[in-house]
Design an enzyme around this catalytic site. Sequence first.
Site, short mmCIF file in Angstrom:
data_model
loop_
_atom_site.label_atom_id
_atom_site.label_comp_id
_atom_site.label_asym_id
_atom_site.label_seq_id
_atom_site.Cartn_x
_atom_site.Cartn_y
_atom_site.Cartn_z
N HIS A 220 -60.55 45.88 -56.14
CA HIS A 220 -61.76 45.64 -56.92
C HIS A 220 -61.78 46.52 -58.16
CE1 HIS A 220 -64.37 49.18 -55.94
NE2 HIS A 220 -63.77 49.17 -54.77
N GLU B 217 -67.58 44.23 -56.36
CA GLU B 217 -67.39 44.53 -54.93
C GLU B 217 -68.46 45.46 -54.42
OE1 GLU B 217 -65.75 47.14 -51.62
OE2 GLU B 217 -66.43 47.63 -53.63
N GLU B 218 -68.83 46.44 -55.26
CA GLU B 218 -69.73 47.50 -54.81
C GLU B 218 -71.15 47.00 -54.51
OE1 GLU B 218 -68.72 50.28 -53.99
OE2 GLU B 218 -67.09 51.00 -55.25
N ASP C 209 -61.85 54.98 -56.35
CA ASP C 209 -62.57 53.80 -55.90
C ASP C 209 -62.99 52.94 -57.10
OD1 ASP C 209 -63.98 51.98 -54.38
OD2 ASP C 209 -65.70 53.31 -54.04
N ASP D 48 -57.91 48.95 -51.61
CA ASP D 48 -59.16 49.58 -52.04
C ASP D 48 -59.07 51.06 -51.71
OD1 ASP D 48 -61.70 50.38 -52.66
OD2 ASP D 48 -62.71 48.84 -51.47
N HIS E 262 -68.28 57.15 -55.58
CA HIS E 262 -69.64 56.76 -56.01
C HIS E 262 -70.35 57.92 -56.70
CE1 HIS E 262 -69.84 53.34 -52.76
NE2 HIS E 262 -68.73 53.32 -53.48
#
Length: 688
Positions: free
Chosen positions: A224, A276-277, A242, A304, A383
């Site tokens: 992603h 995706e998130e 990520d 991922d 994140h």
Amino acid sequence: MNKPIRRSIILAIPVCFLLTLFFVIGHSFRASAEKPLYWVTVQESELAHVRQKIQSRGGRFDYDVTTRQDDIAVLRMDELQMLDLSRNMHDEFHKCAGFSSHESFEEALAAAGAGFRTEAVQAPQAYSIDNQANVNPLIAEAAEASTRQVILDLSAFPNRRYNQPSGLDSATWIKNKWTTLAAGRSDITVEFFTHTTAVSPQPSVVLTIQGTTLPNEVVILGAHQDSINSASQTASAPGADDDASGVASLTEAIRIIAAKNFKPQRTVKFMAYAAEEVGLRGSNAIAADFLSRGVNIAGVLQLDMTNYKSASSPHDFVLVTDFTNAAQNQFIRDLSAAYFPTYVIANTTCGYKCSDHASWSDRGYAASFPHESTLANSNQQIHKATDTISQSGGNANHALKFAKLALVFTGELAKGSIATAPPIKARFDYDGDGKTDVSVFRPDDHFWYLNNSTAGYSGAAWGLSTDRIVPGDYDGDGKTDMSVYRDGSWYIYGTTQGFFAAYFGNATDIPQPEDYDGDGKTDVAVFRPSDGTWYIQKSGGGLTITQFGNSTDRPAAADFDGDGKADITVFRDGFWYQLLSQQGYSGVHFGMATDRPVAADFDADGKADPAVYRDGMWYVLGSQSGYTGVHFGLPTDIPVTGDYDGDGKSDAAVFRDGMWYVLRSADSSLFGVQFGMAGDKPTPAAFR
């Protein structure tokens, strides 16, 4: 008097209250209606845990659960609620997403009905490992530096969130990067998979390599592209691990497959999923589309997070075993044992909808998800603004393993082979043996002196002292022809066709003979400085006139995109401006105004590399090897680059008062020979 007044006041208060309440409720309804709403599926047991955590903190659990099916809950949520759910799923379960977003209630209900299905809807593959002869050369090309650079480039965007401008910019960057890597491969296409606005303003990116013998069977490798910061939609989200790392691993595999000319039997699709998130939106839309069209999918690999390896982790690959296909997982274990026997593999679970593989598993396709670590050793900085490559020691060593795994998975599931490329023609090769020949034109006696690497010494009178030499393979027999340009006329002594002439150009034009139409024959062409126009008479037929350049530019045509066709190019004040036959306009700053451009293929990938000669220094920007510099020559030497040892790579070489000095790329040895006189014109320096 008081009573009526008092009654009026008493009556007015309820009326005002009702009007105010009506306005507030009406406004609330309108505001709610204006918010985009999504249908979301999430595992009920995990949702219950989130509910308990929210309530234990004194918070309010206001997610709207519309129905439940088995252990799957269907919710109706707006954008802010999904951001909150994403934050909670990450905090509590260390997941990316952990839920799936759907465009309709019916779609969400169908996903809930699929539940925990992982069996394949198509017949299982007959897995085999027998393509080492083609896969091992691919693995050998994998490089940490190029993998790392993609991570750095992607994490340089403010964020790659699906609904932010930089998220759209990063998608375009990926598409352009993959398109550049695939240049010259007519069997490879790169395109956006455009989603509806409700799904994602950010498009997914899909690179397709057409299969040779089984084109209707498809192998998919995905990662992603989006990133997220749980703090807010606009906060910094470099997302180096990520999932810039997963995209980088795929990109390195693409680079090698394209450069090595690997041709898969099955069609292979590389995908950079959008959004995706926020509920696997991009992959979910693509998987739904593929299912509706009945696409025959042989297998799916999801990458991922591939670059974080904690000091305490002994693992190289960690296979996610839930919501994946057991048979294909075993195939990956077998691949690792066969190709990477020292690698340590472990298993882990990540629960419902933890990454894009779930979009495929839900629909019964065989999907696998090799991860960088177990959850116990996972990267705690995702994140956040601190998800940078520094968390991985500033290198891409771990992601490189996954790039190699992607190559192995492609090579053994799609099968295929490395296509043998036709021999690259060496420039200034007068005897056709694939090597540049030491050769000069002597204006004093109009004589060409050739020291052929195979045929030996030869010579012939051809031209006048004032002619410009324009050697090239005009008859396409693999041998360079003696040729001169005189006041707009071309006089060519073809090794196959004999003498012929062409009248094309003006006295002040600069000849730029190259193969512009890819038919193996040199075309007569000129650059006219007076108006910056290129005139090309293609041997395959047709005249092209292109305005590209200024009066002071130095023309430097060569095949920079590797499609077999020379590209119109000018060198100006250290900038290379190119009109690529495959990709259109391009520009790169490499060099200084006083440098001498010496573009050639220095890394044997079939693409000319921007290069300059400056005061005895060679500076090369290799399309595969990157930047290199070597000191070879004197400031007054004439650079005469060519492939003198026949290894497919141009060699640094200089001509000095009749002496030739060549730095052979095959073994880095020095070759020197006396051939010519001080006033001679070395033919490999023509057009430079």
